[in-house]
Design an enzyme around this catalytic site. Sequence first.
Site, PDB file in Angstrom:
ATOM      1  N   LYS B  95       0.814  -1.219   0.000  1.00 42.19           N
ATOM      2  CA  LYS B  95       0.000   0.000   0.000  1.00 42.19           C
ATOM      3  C   LYS B  95       0.851   1.275   0.000  1.00 42.19           C
ATOM      4  CE  LYS B  95      -4.093  -2.069   0.297  1.00 42.19           C
ATOM      5  NZ  LYS B  95      -5.160  -1.892  -0.701  1.00 42.19           N
ATOM      6  N   GLU B 117      -9.758   6.024   3.066  1.00 43.74           N
ATOM      7  CA  GLU B 117     -10.563   4.940   3.629  1.00 43.74           C
ATOM      8  C   GLU B 117      -9.613   3.783   3.886  1.00 43.74           C
ATOM      9  OE1 GLU B 117     -10.001   5.200   0.441  1.00 43.74           O
ATOM     10  OE2 GLU B 117      -9.421   3.129   0.071  1.00 43.74           O
ATOM     11  N   SER B 383       1.615  -9.683  -0.945  1.00 43.61           N
ATOM     12  CA  SER B 383       1.249  -8.269  -0.782  1.00 43.61           C
ATOM     13  C   SER B 383       1.478  -7.705   0.618  1.00 43.61           C
ATOM     14  CB  SER B 383      -0.205  -8.062  -1.190  1.00 43.61           C
ATOM     15  OG  SER B 383      -1.075  -8.843  -0.398  1.00 43.61           O
TER      16      SER B 383
HETATM   17  C1  LIG Z   1      -1.752  -7.053   2.518  1.00 46.48           C
HETATM   18  C2  LIG Z   1      -2.892  -6.664   1.656  1.00 46.48           C
HETATM   19  N1  LIG Z   1      -3.039  -7.267   0.474  1.00 46.48           N
HETATM   20  C3  LIG Z   1      -4.062  -6.957  -0.337  1.00 46.48           C
HETATM   21  C4  LIG Z   1      -5.022  -6.033   0.020  1.00 46.48           C
HETATM   22  C5  LIG Z   1      -6.154  -5.788  -0.909  1.00 46.48           C
HETATM   23  O1  LIG Z   1      -6.035  -4.583  -1.622  1.00 46.48           O
HETATM   24  P1  LIG Z   1      -5.705  -4.567  -3.162  1.00 46.48           P
HETATM   25  O2  LIG Z   1      -6.633  -5.515  -3.815  1.00 46.48           O
HETATM   26  O3  LIG Z   1      -5.947  -3.158  -3.555  1.00 46.48           O
HETATM   27  O4  LIG Z   1      -4.300  -4.951  -3.354  1.00 46.48           O
HETATM   28  C6  LIG Z   1      -4.892  -5.361   1.239  1.00 46.48           C
HETATM   29  C7  LIG Z   1      -5.881  -4.361   1.632  1.00 46.48           C
HETATM   30  O5  LIG Z   1      -6.003  -3.918   2.703  1.00 46.48           O
HETATM   31  C8  LIG Z   1      -3.800  -5.699   2.072  1.00 46.48           C
HETATM   32  O6  LIG Z   1      -3.644  -5.102   3.257  1.00 46.48           O
END
Ligand SMILES: Cc1ncc(COP(=O)(O)O)c(C=O)c1O
Lengths: 260, 401
Positions: B95, B117, B383
């Site tokens: 993020k 948000e 992620s």
């Molecule tokens: C670690 C992590 N992965 C994925 C997401 C999902 O978001 P996005 O689909 O925008 O990557 C989040 C959202 O809070 C997250 O904290």
Amino acid sequence: MNRLTTLFQHKTADVLNVYFTAGFPQLTDTVPILHALQEAGTDLVEIGMPYSDPVADGETIQKSNQQALDNGMTVATLFEQLQGVRQQGVTVPILLMGYLNPVVQFGIEKFCQQCQATGVDGVILPDLPLEVYEREYKALFAKHGLQVVFLVTPQTSPARVRQLDGLADGFIYLVAAAGTTGAQTDMNADVDAYLSRTKAMGLRNPTLVGFGISDAASFAAASRHTTGAIIGSAFIRLLQNTPAQGQATAIKEFVAGIRP
Amino acid sequence: MTITAPSPYRVDASGYYGPFGGAYVPEMLYPNVEELRDNYLKIIEDPEFQSEFKQLLRDFAGRPTPLFLAQRLSAEIGTTIYLKREDLCHTGAHKINNTIGQILVAQQLGKKRIVAETGAGQHGVATATVCALMGLECIVYMGAIDIERQKPNVDRMRMLGAKVVPATSGSQTLKDATNEAMRHWISNPTDTHYIIGSVVGPHPYPDMVARFQSIISAETISQLLEQTGRATPDFVLACVGGGSNAAGAFYHYLDEPGVRLIAAEAAGQGVDTGHSAATTALGKPGILHGASTILMQTEDGQVTEPYSISAGLDYPGIGPQHAQLFATGRAEFISITDKAALDAAFQLSRLEGIIPALETAHALACLPLIGAKKDDVVVVCLSGRGDKDLATYTKHLEEYS
Ligand SMILES: Cc1ncc(COP(=O)(O)O)c(C=O)c1O
């Protein structure tokens, strides 16, 4: 002729538009409220089609939307309720206001046909982009005798105000101040300046001010430079706080109190 | 690579991805969105912006993140798995790539306050972090339910000086926090920038956020080349809430048909249980948060309240680019249940010594399902890290002992 056109031909000041949410407080309240507003002397009414995610609305209207949805209100049900109101003596111009998704899912063509069949005069779809309107909706609305209202805010550039005025044919909805519906707008010098600035533009459409208009004082202040004003959240609060049997009387007193 | 025709997967001049995208916003937001639309490319393509952005990604966020060959997991699954370690970014998820980019854009636009948000709280923390760094006021809306289940992140945001405001409307999760953030922006149109946390919202947000996250696949290309001698993997896997980590992981591979793009969405308790957030499995085209996309909704066009064990995937829509990737078949979407995600989280923890975020665990859970062969190269976008989810994991420790 479209009832909105007729209205604004005959009345060019102190026009009162009242907003209420369809199916609120009870599912079957829509038509009785419509009758009561007409009898009370409201010049036009705006019926809100409830939506789960009304981003431009403050808490009062959000909650009325949620309650209406919980009551089972849908676009289809609203048209069923409006069926025949024109035959029953409802002559006041009717606008439908709502977010785009429920309308799109209902089917835009069918929506326009139903509007025409029930005697709806115009629509306000705040999240309909102008270019999408021009490309996909304009001809359809015109074909079904539907007028369209666009919003203008204090932040709208003069060039865009002109563009919106060029495309609108109902009226221009002047949002009094930056904010969602129901925000406490005091009709201060800033708002007055914005309204008189807009008046000086000499728009081709009538203008009605909304957001934060709640009583005689704010109505009078808002109408000074415009064709009139729109009351929404304050009316929803009235409906919320009035027991069912006193509703018609309360509506009459409320409307009478706005233009004493 | 020479581009002969415009890519059907990238935003066009009007802000659309095929039928998806656009800017379906009420007039109150039009000037803000227009300002952003007219300026974002000019701002982010400026060499000075780029050098500041890259420097912050390196010195503040800790990029490049490693590409790690997960040998024990590879042996277990029977393929060759590389983990793109976004969990090692400062604040623990991808993020921050976006919030660094957007805070610089906000500064260029002369904004003084930031609203955001958050679902899992990762985006909220990443936003609070860059606001502290730049000295800007920060307000974060978070669903009341998410405040409960992601407590550590709420405390981190407060520690960083942000104001966390509970969203108490609707399902009290990410969708409602987004509504509240948009309302806040409507009420503060001139001095405030809205840092959206994913590739959702009106144009230009989906494209802008994807560009900031594209660093993920840009690094993957050079790291993979160095480690394997090839720049393109056979598969790229990522989870999709709104879809920002997936958008970044896919970005430079969109027009390479040899790379299979796999998006994991949250099935919750199961796609057919009524407790799910599997948008492509359950949704249809509609309009949400300013974009035409695919969303979960009733027959009457009311947005459905989603459910997932993972707060970051608990969203009824996906970004418009993902809607297009789904509609065209360019990406394959797989629904992963809470249970499968938990299994994958414990598996990774014990095989590789990495506790993933619950969101990320959904991507990992796809590994046995994609038919990857032994020599296939599979990149998983890791992620985020799982510290924020420890309370949830702890509840299930017994089952995995
Ligand atoms: C670690 C992590 N992965 C994925 C997401 C999902 O978001 P996005 O689909 O925008 O990557 C989040 C959202 O809070 C997250 O904290």
